[in-house]
Design an enzyme around this catalytic site. Structure first.
Site, PDB file in Angstrom:
ATOM      1  N   GLU A  82      -9.371 136.525 -16.874  1.00  0.00           N
ATOM      2  CA  GLU A  82      -9.050 135.962 -18.708  1.00  0.00           C
ATOM      3  C   GLU A  82      -8.803 135.066 -18.471  1.00  0.00           C
ATOM      4  O   GLU A  82      -8.721 134.074 -17.111  1.00  0.00           O
ATOM      5  CB  GLU A  82      -7.751 136.783 -19.258  1.00  0.00           C
ATOM      6  CG  GLU A  82      -7.729 138.491 -19.147  1.00  0.00           C
ATOM      7  CD  GLU A  82      -6.467 139.061 -19.914  1.00  0.00           C
ATOM      8  OE1 GLU A  82      -6.716 139.342 -20.944  1.00  0.00           O
ATOM      9  OE2 GLU A  82      -5.803 138.594 -19.839  1.00  0.00           O
ATOM     10  N   CYS A  83      -9.905 134.056 -19.097  1.00  0.00           N
ATOM     11  CA  CYS A  83      -9.334 133.100 -19.319  1.00  0.00           C
ATOM     12  C   CYS A  83      -9.726 131.982 -18.045  1.00  0.00           C
ATOM     13  O   CYS A  83     -10.832 131.681 -17.899  1.00  0.00           O
ATOM     14  CB  CYS A  83      -8.806 132.351 -20.342  1.00  0.00           C
ATOM     15  SG  CYS A  83      -8.498 130.877 -21.252  1.00  0.00           S
ATOM     16  N   GLY A  84      -8.786 131.182 -17.379  1.00  0.00           N
ATOM     17  CA  GLY A  84      -8.749 130.560 -16.328  1.00  0.00           C
ATOM     18  C   GLY A  84      -9.394 131.734 -15.096  1.00  0.00           C
ATOM     19  O   GLY A  84      -9.298 130.652 -14.422  1.00  0.00           O
ATOM     20  N   GLY A 119     -14.194 136.858 -18.722  1.00  0.00           N
ATOM     21  CA  GLY A 119     -13.858 135.994 -19.869  1.00  0.00           C
ATOM     22  C   GLY A 119     -13.154 135.488 -20.451  1.00  0.00           C
ATOM     23  O   GLY A 119     -12.073 135.893 -20.518  1.00  0.00           O
TER      24      GLY A 119
END
Length: 461
Positions: A332-334, A429
């Site tokens: 996720e994200c990072g 994502g």
């Protein structure tokens, strides 16, 4: 439907920046100093404030996000995590009524109603007198079921508090439970995603001790506990889960200063389904943990450690080999950013994992910020095509390849976009999700991890 008696209260405020987190940390420590077993919760999707709670109470604080979890699940998680607590302390997010768009949906107020929890409003008293009463009364009466029963004044001196206490209570019908003076040496620093993390404040314990001493001195803790004990029984629906396999499956999880954004209840859900979570540091460790059959890369601040992540070539090679060879991966994200080819800082590009084609870089503003409904456009490691879960985006970075495996539709209805790279073994994502928002996503991930473990066992035979 089950019931439990749970003393509880929420600390909320008219808006952000009023000192809620600082005050809550002081209260948590002061209650602990009384020998109480305290459970801590944070409304909304924020990862950072619960880190402070957790450092104070020595146990994990939990997020309660109505949009991502739903109301029934939120009540169940409160009951589950506060089963042995003497008192539960909720911290509201933003302003008390601030929810999605122009509504109070998913606000601290919504959570207070969902969990039938008394609310204590923190009001910044600096530069105000009787106007404080108008603010408290306005918030109390804005909704007939506000649950606001008490208030604490912040940034006021003792004499002003004593002088105005009676008139404020008479005008509002709300009990004043104490005050905090200005405490310049006890503020927590901020950066682009909010407060700095608890791990980055070297003297955090000393700050919290000072806050707790002040809370014991200027807040009526006995009256606050009476407010908590007056809470109605908490009603909830218990949930029982069956693990996906008889034997625990080792799942490597990135946990360091670069990757630290996790919802503890989501991790507990994976554990209940059969995961043995094995922490590692992409910044400091040379290799992935041995004998793991799943990989989790959470969000955080990888951009602050871009060079260290790039320099750790053996870890980058291990992660790329694991992902490209079919080890189930949830990023996720990072964590998604780390899987890309590199991180750009001006003309310089730091090489990262390279499991996904593309670069990431920081922008000057929030990018695709807010709550989203996520729908899968193809079968993947988390769900079948058409699978749905609610999520949240909050990032200043962007990438040249955000993926197209899911559609993210703004909860407000104002737009949608493609996102995430997902296939039979990977989800990566920008959107953050809470796996309790749709536990079938967690079960699917663990089933793929168990299958990977079984296949590797067969290959070794």
């Amino acid at each position: 439907m089950a019931q439990m008696m749970l003393p509880r209260f929420m600390i909320s405020a008219p808006g952000s920046g009023t000192g809620k987190t600082t005050l809550v940390c002081g209260l948590l420590k002061a209650l602990l100093n009384r020998g109480l077993n305290v459970a801590a919760f944070k409304s909304g999707p924020d990862y950072i404030d619960p880190m402070f709670h957790s450092r104070v109470i020595g146990a994990k604080s939990r997020n309660l996000d109505i949009f991502m979890l739903g109301k029934e699940t939120a009540r169940m998680l409160v009951a589950k995590n506060a089963a042995k607590a003497d008192v539960a302390v909720f911290e509201g997010a933003m302003g008390f009524y601030d929810g999605m768009g122009k509504t109070s949906e998913a606000s601290a107020y919504d959570l207070a109603c969902t969990c039938n929890t008394p609310v204590v409003l923190v009001v910044n008293g600096k530069g105000a007198a009787l106007s404080i009463a108008a603010m408290i009364k306005g918030f109390k009466d804005f909704r007939p079921d506000s649950h606001i029963v008490g208030a604490i004044l912040n940034n006021v001196n003792p004499m002003s508090y004593i002088f105005y206490k009676d008139v404020i209570e008479q005008e509002t019908g709300v009990q004043l439970l104490g005050y905090f003076p200005v405490m310049q040496d006890c503020n927590f620093e901020s950066r682009h995603l909010g407060l700095v993390t608890a791990e980055e404040i070297g003297d955090l314990q000393q700050i919290v001790d000072r806050l707790a001493a002040q809370a014991a001195k200027s807040i009526d803790l006995d009256a606050l506990l009476e407010v908590a004990r007056a809470a109605a029984p908490l009603e909830y629906e218990p949930v029982c889960l069956e693990p996906v396999c008889a034997k625990k499956v080792r799942v490597a999880i990135a946990q360091d200063k670069a990757f630290c954004f996790y919802y503890q209840d989501a991790l507990d859900l994976l554990s209940e389904l059969g995961a043995e979570l094995v922490p590692f540091s992409p910044v400091h460790d040379a290799h992935l943990p041995a004998d793991c059959h799943g990989l989790i890369l959470g969000g955080g601040y990888p951009e602050l450690y871009a060079e260290q992540l790039a320099d750790n070539e053996s870890m980058r090679a291990d992660v790329k080999a694991a992902v490209t060879s079919g080890m189930p991966c949830f990023a996720e994200c990072g964590g998604f950013m780390y899987l890309l080819d590199g991180y750009r800082e001006g003309e310089k590009v730091y090489p990262w994992v390279g499991a996904i084609v593309g670069e990431t870089a920081m922008t000057k503003k929030l990018t695709r910020f807010g709550y989203v409904h996520l729908t899968a456009q193809e079968d993947n490691v988390l769900c079948a095509k058409g699978g749905c879960i609610n999520g949240h985006e909050f990032h200043y970075s962007d990438s040249t390849n955000n993926g197209q495996s899911f559609i993210a539709a703004k909860a407000s209805g104002r737009g949608s976009w493609e996102c995430a790279t997902a296939n039979a073994t990977m989800y990566a994502g920008y959107p953050h999700i809470h796996l309790w928002g749709n536990p079938t996503f967690a079960r699917s991930f663990m089933e793929h991890c168990a299958q990977h473990a079984q296949e590797n066992l067969g290959n070794k035979a």
